[in-house]
Write an enzyme that holds these catalytic residues in place. Structure first.
Site, PDB file in Angstrom:
ATOM      1  N   LEU A  26       0.841  -1.194   0.000  1.00  0.00           N
ATOM      2  CA  LEU A  26       0.000   0.000   0.000  1.00  0.00           C
ATOM      3  C   LEU A  26       0.873   1.240   0.000  1.00  0.00           C
ATOM      4  O   LEU A  26       1.614   1.493   0.959  1.00  0.00           O
ATOM      5  CB  LEU A  26      -0.920  -0.001   1.230  1.00  0.00           C
ATOM      6  CG  LEU A  26      -1.903  -1.170   1.314  1.00  0.00           C
ATOM      7  CD1 LEU A  26      -2.770  -1.049   2.559  1.00  0.00           C
ATOM      8  CD2 LEU A  26      -2.787  -1.251   0.064  1.00  0.00           C
ATOM      9  N   ASP A  74       8.362   9.975   9.085  1.00  0.00           N
ATOM     10  CA  ASP A  74       8.797  11.138   8.304  1.00  0.00           C
ATOM     11  C   ASP A  74       9.102  10.748   6.863  1.00  0.00           C
ATOM     12  O   ASP A  74      10.217  10.877   6.376  1.00  0.00           O
ATOM     13  CB  ASP A  74      10.026  11.800   8.933  1.00  0.00           C
ATOM     14  CG  ASP A  74      10.240  13.209   8.369  1.00  0.00           C
ATOM     15  OD1 ASP A  74       9.436  13.631   7.518  1.00  0.00           O
ATOM     16  OD2 ASP A  74      11.200  13.868   8.768  1.00  0.00           O
ATOM     17  N   LEU A 106      -5.094   3.498  -1.023  1.00  0.00           N
ATOM     18  CA  LEU A 106      -6.451   3.610  -0.485  1.00  0.00           C
ATOM     19  C   LEU A 106      -7.239   4.635  -1.298  1.00  0.00           C
ATOM     20  O   LEU A 106      -6.681   5.656  -1.713  1.00  0.00           O
ATOM     21  CB  LEU A 106      -6.411   4.040   0.983  1.00  0.00           C
ATOM     22  CG  LEU A 106      -5.726   3.086   1.971  1.00  0.00           C
ATOM     23  CD1 LEU A 106      -5.759   3.683   3.370  1.00  0.00           C
ATOM     24  CD2 LEU A 106      -6.389   1.724   1.969  1.00  0.00           C
TER      25      LEU A 106
END
Length: 330
Positions: A201, A225, A247
């Site tokens: 993802l 970060d 997503l």
């Protein structure tokens, strides 16, 4: 003015005294984020001490009330009945906790066979400072806690768990007993027989995740970060020849200022979708309201009302965590 100068000097000294040499390579923006994280950690420690003191006082108050209640008994028989009643109540409470714990254990055990596989990739530890690693550990704690409360939990994996990351995780009380897969190997090695089902993802992917497939194994990058390492997870997935997806946030929400999601938010969104089969509901229940831009007020009211009816706290209050690892772009 003098006080402000002194504060800035102290902040600079804090950065310079970091044991991890990586701070010398940090950008100005990264240093500001690191400093913000340090201040947050200090405030958190102070709040923890206050809560501990408050809990101690509360315990003392309850003890005094109990002693007063006992001393007010008219007879020894009444006193013994009161003690027995309290003992039975405590026994009942402990039995209920044991029952809930067993139910949770059974759900997690079942998830290993039938649950949605979700991997947190921990191979980026060498790119992070100790404070950033600690921040990611907090995210993992939250992921495990949320998964344990789910009616249909996922099958969680920690891969690439070694070095400082492993050290910090091993220091967590009870970590060895967690019902979660812990692998020092990378996901490619640990799941080599299922490479065709691996899906990383990443916001840089052109593939939008419309549905979750139980046969697939979804990977979330554990990288704090991420702005320092743009495109890193996409590059890694391409080099390994595995699938990628992002997503579908932009299909349902217009994010406001920051578009960064924490690792635990991504994992919780996936778990919510398993439960609801509805991306919009999942996003509204997990993504803090401050990060949502233009949204449908009626939908917001509906989702928040459902949250309250389910006995959950509002999303904004549930996730006061550091910004970590998973950037979604519109």
């Amino acid at each position: 003015m003098e006080e402000e100068k002194e504060t800035k000097q102290n902040d600079q000294n804090t950065l310079e005294n970091q044991p991890n040499s990586q701070h010398t390579t940090l950008s100005k923006n990264a240093k500001k984020k690191l400093l913000k994280q340090q201040k947050w950690e200090a405030k958190k420690a102070e709040k923890k001490a206050q809560m501990k003191e408050q809990k101690k006082k509360e315990g003392e108050r309850k003890r005094r009330e109990w002693e007063e209640k006992l001393s007010s008994c008219a007879s020894e028989e009444e006193r013994l009945k009161l003690i027995e009643s309290r003992r039975e109540l405590r026994k009942e409470r402990m039995g209920k906790r044991a029952e809930e714990k067993e139910e949770k254990t059974q759900r997690l055990r079942k998830a290993k066979e039938f649950g949605q596989n979700i991997v947190i990739d921990l191979e980026f530890a060498d790119l992070m400072t100790n404070i950033e690693i600690h921040s990611l550990v907090q995210q993992i704690i939250y992921c495990y806690a949320v998964n344990g409360r789910c009616a249909s939990p996922g099958h969680l994996w920690l891969t690439g768990c070694r070095g400082e990351m492993e050290n910090q995780l091993q220091r967590l009380p009870g970590f060895d007993k967690w019902s979660i897969e812990k692998e020092s190997q990378s996901y490619i090695e640990a799941l080599q027989d299922q490479k065709e089902n691996l899906v990383y993802l990443t916001a840089d992917s052109e593939t939008v995740l419309d549905e979750l497939d139980l046969k697939k194994i979804y990977i979330v990058g554990g990288l704090v970060d991420r702005n320092r390492w743009k495109g890193l997870t996409m590059k890694k997935a391409n080099e390994q020849g595995i699938q990628t997806a992002k997503l579908p946030i932009s299909s349902y929400l217009k994010m406001s200022s920051s578009q960064v999601l924490t690792v635990n938010q991504v994992v919780e969104i996936l778990l919510k979708f398993v439960e609801t089969k509805d991306w919009k509901t999942s996003f509204f229940q997990v993504i803090p309201q401050r990060k949502r831009g233009e949204t449908d007020p009626e939908e917001l009211e509906r989702v928040d009302r459902e949250e309250l009816e389910d006995g959950n706290e509002p999303s904004e209050k549930k996730r006061q965590c550091d910004e970590v690892s998973f950037t979604q772009q519109n």
